[in-house]
Design an enzyme around this catalytic site. Structure first.
Site, PDB file in Angstrom:
ATOM      1  N   CYS A  12      42.773  72.939  10.107  1.00  0.00           N
ATOM      2  CA  CYS A  12      43.904  72.429  10.888  1.00  0.00           C
ATOM      3  C   CYS A  12      45.106  73.339  10.638  1.00  0.00           C
ATOM      4  O   CYS A  12      45.057  74.241   9.792  1.00  0.00           O
ATOM      5  CB  CYS A  12      44.232  70.993  10.484  1.00  0.00           C
ATOM      6  SG  CYS A  12      44.878  70.838   8.800  1.00  0.00           S
ATOM      7  N   HIS A  73      49.227  69.093   1.025  1.00  0.00           N
ATOM      8  CA  HIS A  73      49.390  67.644   0.877  1.00  0.00           C
ATOM      9  C   HIS A  73      50.798  67.240   0.451  1.00  0.00           C
ATOM     10  O   HIS A  73      51.216  66.104   0.669  1.00  0.00           O
ATOM     11  CB  HIS A  73      48.414  67.107  -0.175  1.00  0.00           C
ATOM     12  CG  HIS A  73      46.978  67.388   0.128  1.00  0.00           C
ATOM     13  ND1 HIS A  73      46.285  68.422  -0.471  1.00  0.00           N
ATOM     14  CD2 HIS A  73      46.114  66.783   0.969  1.00  0.00           C
ATOM     15  CE1 HIS A  73      45.037  68.423  -0.013  1.00  0.00           C
ATOM     16  NE2 HIS A  73      44.908  67.462   0.867  1.00  0.00           N
ATOM     17  N   CYS A  95      52.464  70.935   4.415  1.00  0.00           N
ATOM     18  CA  CYS A  95      52.291  70.899   5.861  1.00  0.00           C
ATOM     19  C   CYS A  95      53.546  70.327   6.521  1.00  0.00           C
ATOM     20  O   CYS A  95      54.076  69.313   6.068  1.00  0.00           O
ATOM     21  CB  CYS A  95      51.080  70.039   6.209  1.00  0.00           C
ATOM     22  SG  CYS A  95      50.880  69.756   7.978  1.00  0.00           S
ATOM     23  N   GLU A 125      48.209  63.343  -0.720  1.00  0.00           N
ATOM     24  CA  GLU A 125      49.330  63.204   0.218  1.00  0.00           C
ATOM     25  C   GLU A 125      50.043  61.871   0.009  1.00  0.00           C
ATOM     26  O   GLU A 125      51.282  61.819  -0.012  1.00  0.00           O
ATOM     27  CB  GLU A 125      48.836  63.301   1.665  1.00  0.00           C
ATOM     28  CG  GLU A 125      49.958  63.169   2.697  1.00  0.00           C
ATOM     29  CD  GLU A 125      49.455  63.045   4.118  1.00  0.00           C
ATOM     30  OE1 GLU A 125      50.137  62.381   4.921  1.00  0.00           O
ATOM     31  OE2 GLU A 125      48.388  63.604   4.433  1.00  0.00           O
ATOM     32  N   THR A 161      48.861  61.265   7.199  1.00  0.00           N
ATOM     33  CA  THR A 161      48.670  62.057   8.426  1.00  0.00           C
ATOM     34  C   THR A 161      47.222  62.165   8.870  1.00  0.00           C
ATOM     35  O   THR A 161      46.955  62.474  10.033  1.00  0.00           O
ATOM     36  CB  THR A 161      49.232  63.484   8.244  1.00  0.00           C
ATOM     37  OG1 THR A 161      48.597  64.098   7.124  1.00  0.00           O
ATOM     38  CG2 THR A 161      50.741  63.454   8.033  1.00  0.00           C
ATOM     39  N   CYS A 189      48.742  62.934  12.336  1.00  0.00           N
ATOM     40  CA  CYS A 189      48.798  64.278  12.920  1.00  0.00           C
ATOM     41  C   CYS A 189      48.031  64.322  14.238  1.00  0.00           C
ATOM     42  O   CYS A 189      46.944  63.745  14.358  1.00  0.00           O
ATOM     43  CB  CYS A 189      48.214  65.272  11.914  1.00  0.00           C
ATOM     44  SG  CYS A 189      48.047  66.939  12.531  1.00  0.00           S
ATOM     45  N   ASN A 219      39.503  63.452   5.143  1.00  0.00           N
ATOM     46  CA  ASN A 219      39.452  63.531   6.612  1.00  0.00           C
ATOM     47  C   ASN A 219      38.029  63.794   7.100  1.00  0.00           C
ATOM     48  O   ASN A 219      37.644  63.340   8.165  1.00  0.00           O
ATOM     49  CB  ASN A 219      40.446  64.577   7.142  1.00  0.00           C
ATOM     50  CG  ASN A 219      40.008  65.997   6.879  1.00  0.00           C
ATOM     51  OD1 ASN A 219      39.226  66.563   7.615  1.00  0.00           O
ATOM     52  ND2 ASN A 219      40.519  66.590   5.808  1.00  0.00           N
ATOM     53  N   SER A 261      39.536  71.016   6.400  1.00  0.00           N
ATOM     54  CA  SER A 261      39.547  71.999   5.318  1.00  0.00           C
ATOM     55  C   SER A 261      38.251  72.810   5.277  1.00  0.00           C
ATOM     56  O   SER A 261      37.940  73.427   4.264  1.00  0.00           O
ATOM     57  CB  SER A 261      39.762  71.292   3.973  1.00  0.00           C
ATOM     58  OG  SER A 261      38.797  70.271   3.772  1.00  0.00           O
TER      59      SER A 261
END
Length: 572
Positions: A12, A73, A95, A125, A161, A189, A219, A261
């Site tokens: 991402c 994060h 980010c 995060e 996110t 996000c 994620n 990732s």
């Protein structure tokens, strides 16, 4: 078997940005480089970073010199303050999407509004976000947790996110039912949302889904959960070695997704392994055609064929001799340089084209023999043609090899950013284009041909534009691998969007030159034929940009076909 690759698969924006920053820092040779915690949840990438001397640490005790990078994060303010007081140079790779959530929490909690965060309690995060709340934040992991919240007055809610969009909506509905005055900030996000929606669209299109990513990546796990929620057979793998080959061999269409990732080379490895399962079910003829095509592209023979055809077109455009010796010399030289430089770029192919890396290892002796044979024949032909042509080709050959050889001793190289010519940002694309101009136009000139000056100049610009566009396009294909290796190509220096814009401007300028030159009678009308391969080259760019095809041997072969087309049009 058909494999549908999710367009959003791979790094991402936040992870890519963090990787670019850590790679840029690792190339500076300014002392030790650390990341505060693992940069991303991917063992293969972390292993690569460690091999490059980048160490992950959660404890700065005893560290007084060097640089430390805050991962995407983010971290709590207190830890940031601790890093700034440690004596280390702090590089913030948080980010921007996460930074926005941090700012919302700080701003709203300073108004004495209770903070509610929807996320995973152990995620880095979320731990960082909680530190930005003036009063202790309330964490919600699932809808049932809403009932356990204390009475709150005028609260607000944000999300991790990478949260599941549908889960967040359900939780928000429950929060609004209990706290009518709650203010909702949807901080998921966009890339996360798109990634999740793309997995949902696999339903009714595929028989199974393979999700590539670290087993500890939140994620990636969420993508697996979403796919399973759509009642699709789902396989979570970290590498191609974990693929359930027997189960996949029973399916005709497979969806392939990846976490934020997951680097592209791992996705490619998995995709190629799935396609290998498919290959076992192909007819001998189809399998043979595919193997032949693969050999032509990966051995660089397709590039040599394109160079021969294009060099023939160049001679006709310049208005000089059509002696096939010169196109042959150009093709042999370009082939040899491609072979040698790919072997000199040790390890590079492993990160942008695993299939090529495997091929080079498998056929190493054959490729080196073919490259040496091609160079030898080209030198013999140039000597027969004339001494000036011979010396020119010798000089070009030496320059081609020197390009990838360290010019600074290994020990001293650690103190310098540019050890080889190819280390200079953007040098690879420029040197390739100049080499094509030299070998296709200078060699015939040194043979004593007296081509019209204006035709030679226009032809030189056309050759440079075509070859430079080709080199830039291949650099875009290899973007992530070059990033991993720390190679500062044009796309890495300018960024992908600016490089794409530059590519389009080059082709547009070349098209304008061709139209004006032929329209005003400055050159032969045959020049207008080059508008066709120019448009097909632009189509290859859009194929990459719109992700109609992922970078690989199919798209690479299509690019080389533009140069074959140029010669074919001239012949016709």
């Amino acid at each position: 078997m058909k494999v549908i690759l999710a367009k959003t698969a791979g790094f991402c924006m936040g992870v890519r940005r963090a990787m670019e920053m850590v790679m840029a820092e690792s190339n500076k040779k300014e002392g030790p480089l650390f990341t505060f915690g693992p940069l991303i949840h991917n063992k293969q990438v972390l292993g690569l970073l460690e091999a490059r001397g980048v160490k992950a640490t959660d404890d700065t005790k005893g560290l007084t010199a060097g640089r430390i990078l805050i991962r995407a994060h983010g971290i709590p303010p207190r830890k940031r303050e601790m890093l700034q007081n440690s004596g280390l140079k702090v590089i913030d790779a948080t980010c921007p999407k996460v930074t926005r959530v941090q700012a919302i929490i700080r701003h709203q909690s300073n108004k004495d509004r209770p903070t509610i965060i929807v996320g995973d309690k152990d995620h880095a995060e979320v731990i960082g976000l909680m530190g930005y709340s003036k009063e202790p934040a309330h964490l919600i992991e699932k809808k049932a947790d809403v009932a356990n919240l204390p009475p709150l007055e005028n609260p607000f809610v944000v999300a991790q996110t990478t949260q599941d969009v549908e889960d967040f909506k359900e939780i928000v509905s429950a929060l609004q039912a209990r706290f009518p005055d709650i203010q909702v900030f949807d901080t998921i996000c966009d890339a996360t949302h798109e990634r999740q929606e793309e997995v949902r669209t696999f339903k009714e299109r595929v028989e199974g889904v393979v999700v590539v990513g670290g087993h500890h990546s939140a994620n990636t796990q969420r993508l697996v959960k979403i796919s399973e929620g759509e009642h699709l057979p789902t396989f979570h793998v970290e590498t191609e070695k974990e693929l359930p080959r027997e189960a996949l061999s029973q399916m005709k269409v497979i969806g392939l997704a990846a976490g934020a990732s997951t680097p592209h080379w791992l996705i490619k490895n998995v995709m190629q392994e799935i396609e290998a399962i498919q290959a076992r079910r192909e007819t001998p003829f189809v399998h043979g055609v595919k193997r032949a095509y693969r050999f032509l592209v990966l051995s660089n023979l397709a590039a040599a064929m394109g160079a021969f055809s294009f060099a023939y077109a160049v001679l006709r455009l310049a208005g000089g001799t059509t002696n096939l010796v010169f196109p042959l010399m150009a093709a042999l030289y370009i082939y040899a340089m491609h072979v040698f430089n790919r072997f000199l770029d040790k390890g590079a192919a492993s990160y942008h084209d695993p299939d090529r890396a495997t091929f080079q290892k498998q056929y190493k002796r054959l490729l080196i023999f073919m490259g040496s044979f091609a160079m030898g024949i080209s030198l013999i032909l140039s000597f027969i043609t004339g001494f000036g042509t011979f010396m020119t080709l010798v000089g070009l050959s030496l320059l081609g090899v020197v390009y990838s050889i360290p010019l600074i001793p290994e020990g001293a190289g650690n103190r310098h950013r540019f050890v080889k010519i190819k280390d200079i940002p953007g040098s690879r694309s420029l040197s390739e284009a100049l080499a094509w101009v030299a070998v296709m136009l200078l060699l015939p000139l040194f043979s004593g041909s007296s081509d019209p000056v204006l035709s030679v100049v226009v032809t030189a610009i056309v050759v440079f534009s075509f070859s430079y566009a080709r080199a830039v396009l291949f650099s875009l294909f290899q973007l992530q691998g070059d990033l991993m290796m720390g190679t500062e190509t044009l796309p890495i220096t300018l960024g992908e969007k600016r490089t794409l814009a530059l590519f389009k401007r080059i082709l547009a300028g070349t098209a304008l030159l061709l139209v004006c030159s032929t329209l005003f009678g400055l050159v032969s009308s045959i020049f207008h034929l080059m508008l066709i391969p120019l448009l097909t080259l632009l189509l290859c760019l859009y194929t990459y940009e719109k992700q109609w095809l992922s970078p690989g041997i199919v798209l690479e072969g299509l690019v080389e076909c533009n140069f074959l087309l140029a010669g074919l049009l001239i012949i016709l």
